[in-house]
Design a protein around this motif. Structure first.
Motif, mmCIF file in Angstrom:
data_model
loop_
_atom_site.group_PDB
_atom_site.id
_atom_site.type_symbol
_atom_site.label_atom_id
_atom_site.label_comp_id
_atom_site.label_asym_id
_atom_site.label_seq_id
_atom_site.Cartn_x
_atom_site.Cartn_y
_atom_site.Cartn_z
ATOM 1 N N PHE A 171 1.435 14.389 -4.672
ATOM 2 C CA PHE A 171 0.232 14.841 -5.376
ATOM 3 C C PHE A 171 -0.916 13.856 -5.167
ATOM 4 C CE2 PHE A 171 3.615 17.192 -7.347
ATOM 5 C CZ PHE A 171 3.063 18.457 -7.451
ATOM 6 N N PRO A 172 -2.154 14.380 -5.205
ATOM 7 C CA PRO A 172 -3.316 13.544 -4.913
ATOM 8 C C PRO A 172 -3.375 12.299 -5.802
ATOM 9 C CG PRO A 172 -3.984 15.838 -5.259
ATOM 10 C CD PRO A 172 -2.520 15.765 -5.533
ATOM 11 N N SER A 173 -3.845 11.230 -5.222
ATOM 12 C CA SER A 173 -4.027 9.997 -5.980
ATOM 13 C C SER A 173 -5.369 9.389 -5.587
ATOM 14 C CB SER A 173 -2.905 9.000 -5.655
ATOM 15 O OG SER A 173 -3.270 7.709 -6.115
ATOM 16 N N GLY A 174 -6.107 8.965 -6.599
ATOM 17 C CA GLY A 174 -7.397 8.331 -6.332
ATOM 18 C C GLY A 174 -7.286 6.821 -6.256
ATOM 19 N N SER A 175 -6.066 6.304 -6.362
ATOM 20 C CA SER A 175 -5.875 4.861 -6.448
ATOM 21 C C SER A 175 -6.193 4.149 -5.131
ATOM 22 C CB SER A 175 -4.421 4.578 -6.857
ATOM 23 O OG SER A 175 -3.948 3.411 -6.246
ATOM 24 N N PRO A 176 -7.044 3.109 -5.189
ATOM 25 C CA PRO A 176 -7.334 2.340 -3.968
ATOM 26 C C PRO A 176 -6.070 1.746 -3.363
ATOM 27 C CG PRO A 176 -8.847 1.745 -5.731
ATOM 28 C CD PRO A 176 -7.812 2.626 -6.341
ATOM 29 N N LYS A 177 -5.131 1.352 -4.221
ATOM 30 C CA LYS A 177 -3.913 0.730 -3.727
ATOM 31 C C LYS A 177 -3.071 1.754 -2.957
ATOM 32 C CE LYS A 177 -0.165 -2.176 -5.327
ATOM 33 N NZ LYS A 177 0.866 -1.805 -6.285
ATOM 34 N N VAL A 178 -2.913 2.936 -3.554
ATOM 35 C CA VAL A 178 -2.146 3.993 -2.878
ATOM 36 C C VAL A 178 -2.828 4.366 -1.560
ATOM 37 C CG1 VAL A 178 -1.449 6.426 -3.026
ATOM 38 C CG2 VAL A 178 -1.126 4.909 -4.995
ATOM 39 N N THR A 179 -4.149 4.431 -1.580
ATOM 40 C CA THR A 179 -4.896 4.785 -0.374
ATOM 41 C C THR A 179 -4.630 3.768 0.727
ATOM 42 O OG1 THR A 179 -6.613 5.678 -1.817
ATOM 43 C CG2 THR A 179 -7.210 5.332 0.493
ATOM 44 N N GLU A 180 -4.755 2.519 0.375
ATOM 45 C CA GLU A 180 -4.553 1.453 1.367
ATOM 46 C C GLU A 180 -3.126 1.480 1.908
ATOM 47 O OE1 GLU A 180 -4.761 -2.513 -0.218
ATOM 48 O OE2 GLU A 180 -5.583 -3.305 1.654
ATOM 49 N N GLN A 181 -2.166 1.627 0.990
ATOM 50 C CA GLN A 181 -0.756 1.645 1.403
ATOM 51 C C GLN A 181 -0.467 2.826 2.323
ATOM 52 O OE1 GLN A 181 1.221 1.711 -2.377
ATOM 53 N NE2 GLN A 181 1.435 -0.521 -2.492
ATOM 54 N N THR A 182 -1.056 3.971 1.995
ATOM 55 C CA THR A 182 -0.796 5.174 2.785
ATOM 56 C C THR A 182 -1.314 5.005 4.205
ATOM 57 O OG1 THR A 182 -0.961 6.529 0.804
ATOM 58 C CG2 THR A 182 -1.173 7.675 2.905
ATOM 59 N N ILE A 183 -2.561 4.586 4.318
ATOM 60 C CA ILE A 183 -3.144 4.448 5.656
ATOM 61 C C ILE A 183 -2.364 3.401 6.458
ATOM 62 C CG2 ILE A 183 -5.240 3.781 6.943
ATOM 63 C CD1 ILE A 183 -5.405 6.527 5.505
ATOM 64 N N HIS A 184 -1.973 2.348 5.793
ATOM 65 C CA HIS A 184 -1.207 1.301 6.479
ATOM 66 C C HIS A 184 0.154 1.836 6.930
ATOM 67 C CE1 HIS A 184 0.187 -2.620 7.643
ATOM 68 N NE2 HIS A 184 1.236 -2.506 6.847
ATOM 69 N N ARG A 185 0.828 2.530 6.035
ATOM 70 C CA ARG A 185 2.161 3.035 6.378
ATOM 71 C C ARG A 185 2.104 4.051 7.533
ATOM 72 N NH1 ARG A 185 4.895 7.365 5.352
ATOM 73 N NH2 ARG A 185 3.573 8.146 3.663
ATOM 74 N N LEU A 186 1.091 4.908 7.512
ATOM 75 C CA LEU A 186 0.974 5.903 8.588
ATOM 76 C C LEU A 186 0.913 5.225 9.954
ATOM 77 C CD1 LEU A 186 -1.560 8.541 7.129
ATOM 78 C CD2 LEU A 186 0.933 8.741 7.325
ATOM 79 N N HIS A 187 0.205 4.103 10.019
ATOM 80 C CA HIS A 187 0.141 3.362 11.287
ATOM 81 C C HIS A 187 1.449 2.629 11.555
ATOM 82 C CE1 HIS A 187 -4.171 4.022 10.639
ATOM 83 N NE2 HIS A 187 -4.298 3.846 11.931
ATOM 84 N N GLU A 188 1.945 1.972 10.517
ATOM 85 C CA GLU A 188 3.077 1.069 10.667
ATOM 86 C C GLU A 188 4.361 1.801 11.067
ATOM 87 O OE1 GLU A 188 2.243 -1.956 11.118
ATOM 88 O OE2 GLU A 188 4.385 -2.474 11.170
ATOM 89 N N LYS A 189 4.521 3.040 10.576
ATOM 90 C CA LYS A 189 5.773 3.757 10.895
ATOM 91 C C LYS A 189 5.912 3.950 12.406
ATOM 92 C CE LYS A 189 3.987 8.496 10.369
ATOM 93 N NZ LYS A 189 4.042 9.762 9.630
ATOM 94 N N ILE A 190 4.803 3.942 13.103
ATOM 95 C CA ILE A 190 4.843 4.090 14.554
ATOM 96 C C ILE A 190 4.753 2.730 15.246
ATOM 97 C CG2 ILE A 190 3.538 4.990 16.527
ATOM 98 C CD1 ILE A 190 2.905 7.409 14.572
#
Ligand SMILES: Cc1ncc(C[n+]2csc(CCOP(=O)(O)OP(=O)(O)O)c2C)c(N)n1
Ligand code: SF4
Lengths: 382, 64, 272
Positions: A238-257
């Motif tokens: 579900f959507p999250s406006g949290s800066p921390k979640v945002t940062e973690q998500t973008i980082h993880r999307l790159h890092e998984k590859i």
């Protein structure tokens, strides 16, 4: 191995995708990619799969993302103008983590350009075409046989990392006819669709990353009742406006590859043992480059070649090391100069990096590349 | 209680108050729906039907 | 019958919609229609685009998909074809469906694929703050039509009919009880079903056009939208001021997913 058959790059790509488990194709006709759609229209129903001709290329990717969410491995194919139209939903697949393969049989642009002429000018678009920070895997075959293998890899990577994977064919390889022997079904390794490993009662969350940083969102219709969105979302989906979640998500999307970058970087080296000059090439251009390198070798040049299959993520380590091994790197590509800038950056002035662009809607001749090799050899010898 | 109000969901749009034929409902000082005359409720459900916030329920069984 | 509220993700509520926004009324009608038909909760998928209306998917306890602006229908088409046993319901807005998604709309209708599309028509782009949509009536004001729009609006039900939809209905947030039946009938139709649902946007549309409170906007609907039979009795001039409601059109035509299953059979893929 099955018996030898004469086939086209586009056809081999389609056949590889089906062999890897693709059971859904949606797309819109465009030269020089149409043979892929036509192959799918004939062959997918034979294996219980679906082909659908959509109203445009946006719908072509939208429909395969829907099918993928409902559990089918899915692919779309297009060329330049259609690839531009697909960009928004490529980003959607990246953030919503939906497995999907997008084939772009590159043709000369921009816009309608030279519709039936070869080009490799969508290299940067493949990487950065959709807006926002996102990871990207793009593979480019140089033979008909490899078009099959690349399709299998692309499907497997899209499933394993739950990310869009782009196959960068070009008109040269897509329309090339070669005699090929394809592997039989049991020789092909298939990455299965990821499944939830906990139940709802055990607190399953659709977007909890596993150890490999990839989540296991359930297929629709399997009782998990997940939510999928293109908004930044937390582990629940579900959507999250949290800066921390945002940062973690973008980082993880790159890092998984990026954590397995070396494993997914595929390339070949030819004549590199004593090479002082390296030609870095991919796709149709690599075929000409190989002939040019061979000819230059015969003429006494210490030249080798690095042929890239993995275009994105950029083979940072390969190029950094290459720059330490040789004095000069030549990058011929059928565009105004795109991949060369990445090579130059990675080389960090350790070797002289020279661009050999080609944007006259013709393919390179071996002689053009050979002359450039000779010129570069003379320069670095000074 | 036959009228159940969920004040947390109520956004005080006043639709229920406007459509109640018996003036059972009103907005309180916080701007949230409140029941002012439950005995007048005929259980017609007009309030629940058009509440956009899922904040009001009528339990007809209890009325019967 | 299951209580409609059990189809909500109550932990996601209260929703993000403005006070008095009609989207909640329309969403509730969908949940009631699902309860009425006793659809399998695990075999029902809600797909939406982008807009205030399209946020509804996140509040409904099914497999739910919040796609990109205008693109709900291609995604929904893929889901239905990949797994025809799923009930696929699409929630969309007037901009989402009739502007950016207009091409997908006519083609999904043309295919008569078994989707139920509920258009939450508030005559405006709500989410982006009140720009004109292809369904904004002439002379109404919007931030991008500050002098009143002169663009001719679509009649989405007529578009759906011309494009080949096999079930077309119109309801409103005021007529919320009959709306449930209109949606339920649409879900039951094995083909492309379209239910235009008029809803009020007091914030981005009503205020700028001096239409009063949410309740006043609902009362307007009760006057302008009348049953089809009553509408048919009006003179041509009188009809200009009114819109017909109820089931406006039905047709029988082969359904796309079922037809494709025949292709698979013909190709021998049913045994694969
Ligand atoms: C490609 C794209 N263009 C524009 C937008 C911005 N946008 C978001 S919602 C919206 C309009 C929504 O209006 P409507 O579909 O009528 O739904 P409502 O908000 O009124 O319910 C627009 C233009 C976007 N998200 N994506
Ligand atoms: S802007 Fe309009 S459509 Fe959006 S939530 Fe508010 S009232 Fe509803």
């Amino acid at each position: 191995m099955s018996e030898a058959r004469l086939m086209q790059g586009n056809e081999a790509c389609a056949e590889g995708a089906v062999a890897a488990g693709v059971r859904f194709f949606g797309g819109y006709p465009i030269t020089p990619s149409t043979e892929i759609a036509e192959y799918m229209a004939v062959n997918l129903p034979k294996v219980g799969g679906n082909f659908i001709q959509m109203e445009d290329e946006i719908a072509g990717i939208g429909v395969i993302l829907g099918a993928s969410l409902a559990g089918k491995k899915a692919l779309t194919a297009t060329s330049g103008p259609g690839f531009s139209l697909k960009q928004e939903l490529i980003g959607y697949a990246a953030i919503a983590e939906i497995p999907a393969v997008i084939v772009n049989v590159q043709r000369m642009g921009p816009s309608t350009g030279q519709p039936t002429s070869p080009a490799q000018a969508d290299i940067m678009q493949a990487r950065w075409g959709t807006h926002g920070d996102h990871p990207m895997i793009a593979l480019s075959p140089w033979t008909v046989r490899e078009s099959f293998d690349v399709a299998v890899k692309a499907v497997n990577y899209s499933e394993r990392f739950r990310t869009p994977v782009i196959i960068l064919l070009d008109e040269v390889v897509g329309h090339l006819r070669e005699r090929v022997e394809l592997p039989s079904a049991h020789e092909i390794e298939i990455y299965p669709r990821r499944m939830p490993n906990t139940t709802k009662a055990q607190g399953y969350k659709a977007y909890t990353p596993m150890e490999d940083l990839v989540p296991n969102p359930a297929n629709f219709g399997t009782g998990y009742r997940i939510h999928c969105t293109g908004l930044v979302h937390d582990e629940t989906g579900f959507p999250s406006g949290s800066p921390k979640v945002t940062e973690q998500t973008i980082h993880r999307l790159h890092e998984k590859i990026m954590r397995v970058q070396d494993e997914i970087t595929h390339y070949d080296e030819f004549f590199m043992d004593d090479a002082e000059i390296a030609v870095v090439a991919f796709g149709g251009t690599a075929r000409t480059a190989y002939a040019a390198v061979e000819a230059a070798r015969h003429a006494g040049q210490k030249v080798g070649m690095v042929r890239m299959m993995t275009i994105w993520p950029f083979a940072e380590n390969v190029m950094r090391n290459l720059a330490k091994r040789v004095k000069g790197i030549l990058v011929p590509e059928m565009n105004y100069g795109q991949y060369v800038y990445e090579v130059e950056r990675a080389a960090a002035a350790q070797a002289r990096v020279v661009s050999l662009p080609k944007y006259d809607a013709e393919v390179f001749t071996p002689d053009e590349i050979k002359q450039a090799i000779e010129k570069l050899a003379a320069e670095v010898a000074k | 209680m036959i009228i159940k109000v969920n004040a947390r969901f109520c956004k005080g749009c006043n639709i229920c108050v406007a459509f109640c034929p018996k003036q059972v409902l009103a907005l309180d000082s916080m701007g949230k729906v409140c029941v002012v005359d439950e005995s007048a409720c005929i259980g017609c459900g007009q309030c629940e039907l058009r509440c956009p916030d899922f904040a009001i329920r009528i339990n007809k069984e209890e009325k019967a | 019958m299951r209580d409609y509220e059990t189809f909500f993700r109550t932990n996601r509520l209260p929703h993000i919609w403005c006070p008095g926004c009609g989207h909640g009324i329309a969403m509730k009608a969908i949940a009631k229609a699902i309860a009425k038909l006793d659809l399998d909760q695990d075999k029902t998928v809600i797909v939406s685009g982008i807009g205030c209306s399209s946020r509804a998917s996140g509040y409904m306890d099914f497999d739910t998909l919040h796609t990109a602006h205008g693109r709900a229908l291609p995604f929904a088409t893929g889901i239905k074809l990949a797994n025809p046993e799923l009930n696929v319901i699409v929630i969309t807005g007037d901009g989402d469906c009739m502007a950016i998604g207009g091409n997908h709309f006519i083609h999904a209708a043309r295919r008569n694929i078994d989707l139920t599309v509920i258009l939450f028509n508030n005559n405006i782009y709500g989410m982006t703050g009140g720009q004109a949509s292809p369904l904004t009536p002439v002379e109404k004001k919007a931030t991008t039509a500050p002098y009143g729009t002169f663009d001719r609006p679509f009649n989405p039900c007529e578009v759906a009919k011309t494009a080949g939809a096999t079930y077309i209905a119109r309801g409103t947030a005021f007529h919320a009880a009959p709306l449930v039946d209109l949606i339920a009938q649409g879900i039951q139709n094995k083909g492309f079903s379209f239910i235009e649902t008029l809803v009020q946007c007091p914030t981005s549309y009503g205020r700028r056009n001096k239409m009063g409170s949410a309740a006043a906007m609902l009362k307007d609907m009760s006057e302008t939208v009348i049953p089809l039979a009553a509408y048919n009795r009006l003179s041509t001039e009188e009809r200009n001021e009114k819109l017909p409601s109820g089931v406006l059109h039905t047709d029988v035509f082969p359904e796309y997913a079922a037809e494709y299953a025949k292709i698979i059979k013909q190709a021998g893929g049913d045994k694969a």
